[in-house]
Design a protein around this motif. Structure first.
Motif, PDB file in Angstrom:
ATOM      1  N   ARG A   1     -80.251 -43.458-110.153  1.00  0.00           N
ATOM      2  CA  ARG A   1     -79.535 -44.717-110.393  1.00  0.00           C
ATOM      3  C   ARG A   1     -78.518 -44.995-109.281  1.00  0.00           C
ATOM      4  NH1 ARG A   1     -75.240 -45.902-113.782  1.00  0.00           N
ATOM      5  NH2 ARG A   1     -75.101 -43.743-114.412  1.00  0.00           N
ATOM      6  N   LEU A   2     -77.850 -43.938-108.829  1.00  0.00           N
ATOM      7  CA  LEU A   2     -76.744 -44.163-107.906  1.00  0.00           C
ATOM      8  C   LEU A   2     -77.155 -44.060-106.441  1.00  0.00           C
ATOM      9  CD1 LEU A   2     -74.069 -42.104-109.841  1.00  0.00           C
ATOM     10  CD2 LEU A   2     -74.295 -44.580-109.755  1.00  0.00           C
ATOM     11  N   ILE A   3     -78.140 -43.259-106.161  1.00  0.00           N
ATOM     12  CA  ILE A   3     -78.434 -42.998-104.747  1.00  0.00           C
ATOM     13  C   ILE A   3     -79.830 -43.452-104.334  1.00  0.00           C
ATOM     14  CG2 ILE A   3     -78.676 -41.192-103.006  1.00  0.00           C
ATOM     15  CD1 ILE A   3     -76.332 -39.891-104.095  1.00  0.00           C
TER      16      ILE A   3
ATOM     17  N   LEU B   1     -82.589 -45.181-106.074  1.00  0.00           N
ATOM     18  CA  LEU B   1     -83.170 -46.503-106.341  1.00  0.00           C
ATOM     19  C   LEU B   1     -82.496 -47.643-105.580  1.00  0.00           C
ATOM     20  CD1 LEU B   1     -84.263 -46.485-110.081  1.00  0.00           C
ATOM     21  CD2 LEU B   1     -85.658 -46.561-108.023  1.00  0.00           C
ATOM     22  N   PRO B   2     -81.166 -47.678-105.508  1.00  0.00           N
ATOM     23  CA  PRO B   2     -80.580 -48.805-104.763  1.00  0.00           C
ATOM     24  C   PRO B   2     -81.137 -48.908-103.352  1.00  0.00           C
ATOM     25  CG  PRO B   2     -78.866 -47.605-105.921  1.00  0.00           C
ATOM     26  CD  PRO B   2     -80.126 -46.809-106.098  1.00  0.00           C
ATOM     27  N   GLN B   3     -81.330 -47.762-102.702  1.00  0.00           N
ATOM     28  CA  GLN B   3     -81.863 -47.824-101.335  1.00  0.00           C
ATOM     29  C   GLN B   3     -83.354 -48.142-101.332  1.00  0.00           C
ATOM     30  OE1 GLN B   3     -80.301 -44.758 -98.607  1.00  0.00           O
ATOM     31  NE2 GLN B   3     -79.518 -43.765-100.441  1.00  0.00           N
ATOM     32  N   ALA B   4     -84.070 -47.492-102.266  1.00  0.00           N
ATOM     33  CA  ALA B   4     -85.527 -47.695-102.285  1.00  0.00           C
ATOM     34  C   ALA B   4     -85.848 -49.145-102.613  1.00  0.00           C
ATOM     35  CB  ALA B   4     -86.164 -46.768-103.302  1.00  0.00           C
ATOM     36  N   LEU B   5     -85.135 -49.721-103.588  1.00  0.00           N
ATOM     37  CA  LEU B   5     -85.426 -51.103-103.974  1.00  0.00           C
ATOM     38  C   LEU B   5     -85.095 -52.055-102.836  1.00  0.00           C
ATOM     39  CD1 LEU B   5     -84.286 -51.258-107.691  1.00  0.00           C
ATOM     40  CD2 LEU B   5     -86.588 -51.148-106.771  1.00  0.00           C
ATOM     41  N   LYS B   6     -84.013 -51.742-102.129  1.00  0.00           N
ATOM     42  CA  LYS B   6     -83.643 -52.617-101.028  1.00  0.00           C
ATOM     43  C   LYS B   6     -84.752 -52.641 -99.976  1.00  0.00           C
ATOM     44  CE  LYS B   6     -81.236 -51.884 -97.470  1.00  0.00           C
ATOM     45  NZ  LYS B   6     -80.233 -51.268 -96.616  1.00  0.00           N
ATOM     46  N   ILE B   7     -85.293 -51.450 -99.692  1.00  0.00           N
ATOM     47  CA  ILE B   7     -86.389 -51.400 -98.715  1.00  0.00           C
ATOM     48  C   ILE B   7     -87.585 -52.195 -99.214  1.00  0.00           C
ATOM     49  CG2 ILE B   7     -87.994 -49.871 -97.506  1.00  0.00           C
ATOM     50  CD1 ILE B   7     -85.908 -47.682 -97.759  1.00  0.00           C
ATOM     51  N   SER B   8     -87.809 -52.141-100.544  1.00  0.00           N
ATOM     52  CA  SER B   8     -89.047 -52.746-101.069  1.00  0.00           C
ATOM     53  C   SER B   8     -88.930 -54.232-101.348  1.00  0.00           C
ATOM     54  CB  SER B   8     -89.490 -52.056-102.350  1.00  0.00           C
ATOM     55  OG  SER B   8     -88.990 -50.770-102.449  1.00  0.00           O
ATOM     56  N   ILE B   9     -87.768 -54.849-101.098  1.00  0.00           N
ATOM     57  CA  ILE B   9     -87.609 -56.257-101.494  1.00  0.00           C
ATOM     58  C   ILE B   9     -88.758 -57.156-101.036  1.00  0.00           C
ATOM     59  CG2 ILE B   9     -86.213 -58.329-101.139  1.00  0.00           C
ATOM     60  CD1 ILE B   9     -83.759 -56.604-101.400  1.00  0.00           C
ATOM     61  N   PRO B  10     -89.138 -57.127 -99.746  1.00  0.00           N
ATOM     62  CA  PRO B  10     -90.219 -58.048 -99.353  1.00  0.00           C
ATOM     63  C   PRO B  10     -91.499 -57.802-100.151  1.00  0.00           C
ATOM     64  CG  PRO B  10     -89.189 -57.065 -97.432  1.00  0.00           C
ATOM     65  CD  PRO B  10     -88.632 -56.345 -98.616  1.00  0.00           C
ATOM     66  N   GLY B  11     -91.829 -56.533-100.371  1.00  0.00           N
ATOM     67  CA  GLY B  11     -93.038 -56.224-101.136  1.00  0.00           C
ATOM     68  C   GLY B  11     -92.925 -56.672-102.574  1.00  0.00           C
TER      69      GLY B  11
END
Lengths: 342, 484
Positions: free
Chosen positions: B395-397, B399-409
């Protein structure tokens, strides 16, 4: 423990499937009356046969059958829920119990009647497949279409008929596959194909909607029999009888001159014993199929007799302008022949 | 300027030379053209080729657009007007069909006098989304809220909404604008409640099931609260179980009883009356809202060390991705009927939403898994080193980064899913592209109209999808943490 759970699951599943099958074969009449509404499978949109207007009210030749059945069973032609079905979903919708009647310009064929477990209850429109070509092509008969490119809707009986016809006459053709009528018109207009083939009723409607109908002709050959018939589920014979005799009542009414205008008058003072029986003035035929005495009267009042429905939806007065042809009464040289009401 | 040298120097300029513009070749449009369109032989050829194609298209379609007819009762009348105005043989667009049937393209067979309800539901959707989508950009959120409030109220008034509903919408909308200024986090409460409210507004009927669902969630929360001291896991299980059991057993009867006591119902609208963009947006929004969390869970499950969880996730994802969406829709519409007990009325839109959701979730899971895989190992190790447990680390480390990377997808999955909602036409629902157009053409007046509905529907789809794509770019910019 484990075994009993397993057995229990199997038993429950069996009961489940059994129950579903029962529903499919069960008493449709009772279900319709309890629901207070007839669920009628119709086309998603076919000129003259089924189409909703700007405020969503359905009308058309097939829709009139739904209305007549609803009037016969429930006494009110408005108590119909129309479920639009596509060419792929129509028969499954019927056999899974999603609709009570399928009035969707479906061709009555052997395999559909037997293998698909449907019951066609009598033909409401005798159609046949024809060809339309541009006048400047100089073709006057389908026999001259050797080597032509032909626009043909995939997945329909028309596709098979076309192949049969060309094979039987030892000719070749180049098919241009299309997905819907609208696309077919577009391709034909754009010159992608020399001829467009579909049911003759559809061709007439398509030609009438062109900007230049005078430049297109429908060839005289009708290459297939397409008896379009409403269908019900196989197995519920009583319900099948109701729909069959509702259609017969509409046809007989035309034969005996019963119209929506004079029906009230004839119901009380007709001299014709057949009309008396039909309209419930003498015998109570309705009781034999589980309906009330006025069933046929209500059905005819819904949108008129067969001839009135035809004239209002697809007849020569409408832009579609279909002649009665095969769909005239047997007394007029057509094929409509309702068995006696006795 | 002094008078000192007035006599000694032969010429003194008394004023500055006015600043001259740079040479025309170095400024404005000309320079831009030279640098961008004609910088070299290849670029010049490509430019000319592009211009030729544009010219070809415009010259072919321009007269068709220019000869637009908006007022006619049928295609034949359109043709007549075109022939009279622009001469025999002129081509023209017959937009009159859109003018007459726009309501069916937008709402399907939804009862006309109730059009204000979907509009209100859509306006409230904007209010519910604003705090989620624009949590950090107050200025934009304010603009979105005010614009959607004004638009919703104006549209509702134009569609003949009763005063009560107009007042209700006004209170909610203006309340949201005010609360956003004062206590922005409170808006999230509305976002959470929105699904229940939206469903009620769209389908109508009694409000009590919604209230009962809320109550059972409340009871579930209570159970969790009571047990959380004993064991967090037990509390979680108990909470979920209480809620689910109440849903299955109690919500229906309780809502009926309550409805009998205090009637609280509005006109019900059946699912088969939904159509056009109302149907697409309902399915699209529900699918988007449900598939993202489901996709995250699936992605985490697929990367899990637990054998069963991992295997189930892989099986599910690969199975769903291996099957075309149409197959799933056919299963939803046809096959399910054979297996459900007779007389069950399992709503067709709900069935389609479920299928679309699991379909999108499978793709979503793979997109997010890509994001998870892109994170350097160090991030995982750092989370472990901090002593965070699995969920906290995610939750803290992570996903925030992974989701940010995946935004276009993620957003392209959303856009694809939204466009896929048109496939519902194959199960007899009226999607705007083909379903509505088919029955509009089935009316003899509009038989033969071909391009106009496609262009109209395509334009609306473009607006919605383009907004989504713009939003994703905005979000990427906003979340950019690397200092490039």
């Amino acid at each position: 423990m484990k075994k009993s759970v397993l057995l229990g699951t199997v038993a429950a599943t069996a009961a489940f499937i059994g129950g579903a099958a029962m529903a499919a074969e069960g008493d449709t009449l009772k279900a319709v009356k309890a629901r207070g509404e007839l669920i009628c499978g119709v086309n998603t949109g076919l000129v003259g046969f089924a189409a909703p207007d700007a405020s969503g009210n359905w009308a058309g030749f097939d829709v009139a059958i739904c209305k007549a059945v609803a009037a016969a069973v429930l006494g009110d032609p408005a108590k119909v829920k129309y479920v639009p079905t596509t060419g792929q979903t129509r028969f499954t919708a019927l056999s899974s119990g999603e609709v009570d009647v399928l009035a969707r310009n479906s061709t009555y064929t052997f395999s559909r009647d037997t293998d698909l477990k449907l019951d066609f209850i009598g033909v409401n429109y005798y159609d046949g497949q024809g060809f339309m070509v541009r006048k400047d092509l100089g073709v006057t008969s389908a026999k001259e279409l050797d080597g032509a490119t032909i626009c043909i809707q995939t997945g329909t009986t028309t596709e098979l008929n076309l192949a049969d016809y060309f094979k039987a006459n030892n000719m070749s053709y180049q098919p241009v596959n299309i997905d819907s009528n609208a696309e077919g018109e577009q391709q034909y207009m754009a010159g992608a194909c020399d001829a467009y083939t579909t049911d003759a009723s559809g061709l007439a409607a398509t030609r009438a909607a062109f900007a230049d109908p005078e430049n297109h002709i429908i060839l005289p050959e009708i290459i297939s029999k397409e008896p379009l018939a409403p269908a019900v589920r196989h197995g519920d014979n009583n319900w099948g009888d109701i729909v069959r005799w509702t259609l017969n009542a509409l046809i007989a009414a035309e034969e005996y001159g019963v119209t929506s205008a004079n029906i009230e008058e004839l119901a009380t003072n007709s001299e014709n014993p057949e009309v008396q029986r039909l309209l419930g003035a003498s015998d109570d035929l309705g009781k034999m199929i589980g309906l009330d005495k006025d069933w046929a009267k209500n059905a005819i009042k819904a949108s008129g007799n067969y001839g009135e429905i035809f004239a209002k939806t697809i007849g020569e007065e409408t832009p579609i302008g279909l002649a009665r042809g095969l769909n005239a009464q047997w007394t007029q040289g057509g094929l409509l022949y309702a068995p006696p009401f006795r | 300027m002094s008078e000192l040298h007035a006599q000694t120097v032969s010429f003194v300029r008394e004023t500055m030379i006015p600043p001259a513009p740079p040479p025309t070749r170095q400024t404005g449009a000309l320079r831009w053209l030279r640098e961008n369109l004609f910088s070299g032989p290849v670029n010049t050829i490509l430019t000319l080729l592009g211009l030729a194609i544009i010219w070809f298209l415009v010259s072919h379609f321009w007269d068709w657009f220019a000869h637009s007819v908006w007022n006619a009762a049928s295609l034949a009348e359109c043709r007549q007007i075109i022939a009279e105005t622009w001469g025999e043989g002129a081509r023209g667009a017959c937009w009159a069909v859109i003018r007459e049937r726009w309501n069916q393209y937008l709402f399907g067979f939804y009862p006309m006098e109730l059009y204000f309800r979907p509009v209100m539901a859509f306006g409230f959707l904007m209010v519910a989304l604003a705090p989620v989508l624009f949590s950090e950009s107050l200025q934009i959120r304010r603009i979105v809220l005010i614009v959607s409030a004004v638009l919703t109220l104006v549209l509702m008034a134009m569609l003949g909404s009763p005063m009560v509903w107009l007042a209700f919408a006004a209170v909610v909308m203006i309340g949201a604008v005010v609360i956003a200024e004062r206590h922005a986090p409170w808006l999230l409460i509305f976002s959470v409640l929105y699904p229940l409210l939206g469903i009620w507004l769209l389908w109508g009927g009694s409000l009590w099931p919604q209230i009962m669902v809320l109550a059972s969630i409340g009871l579930g929360w209570l159970a969790w609260k009571l047990l959380v001291r004993v064991s967090p896991l037990l509390a979680m299980v108990a909470g979920v179980l209480v809620t689910l059991i109440l849903w299955l057993v109690a919500v229906g009867p309780a809502a009926e009883d309550a409805q009998r006591l205090i009637p609280l119902a509005i006109t019900a609208v059946d699912s088969d009356q939904f159509g056009g963009f109302l149907l697409s947006i309902t399915i699209g929004v529900a699918g988007i809202a449900l598939s993202l969390p489901l996709g995250i869970i699936l992605a985490l499950a697929r990367r899990s060390d637990m054998f069963l969880v991992h295997t189930l996730a892989v099986t599910f994802i690969e199975f769903i991705r291996g099957v075309p969406l149409i197959t799933l829709l056919f299963v939803a519409s046809l096959l399910l009927n054979y297996f459900l007990p007779p007389g069950t009325n399992f709503d067709i839109i709900l069935r389609v939403i479920i299928m679309v959701t699991i379909f999108a979730a499978a793709y979503m899971a793979e997109v997010i898994r890509g994001g998870l895989a892109a994170l350097p190992r160090g991030q995982y190790e750092a989370a472990d080193a901090l002593g965070l447990d699995y969920w906290k680390a995610q939750r803290l480390i992570i996903l925030p980064q992974a989701l940010k990377i995946s935004i276009p997808g993620i957003v392209s999955t959303f856009i694809g899913m939204f466009k896929d909602t048109t496939l519902v036409v194959f199960v007899g629902l009226f999607d705007p592209l083909k379903g509505v157009s088919d029955f509009v053409r089935a009316n003899f007046a509009w038989k033969g109209v071909y391009w106009e509905p496609f262009i109209f529907v395509g334009a609306i789809f473009f607006i919605i999808c383009f907004s989504m794509s713009r939003y994703s770019m905005f979000l990427e910019r906003r979340l950019r943490r690397e200092h490039r």
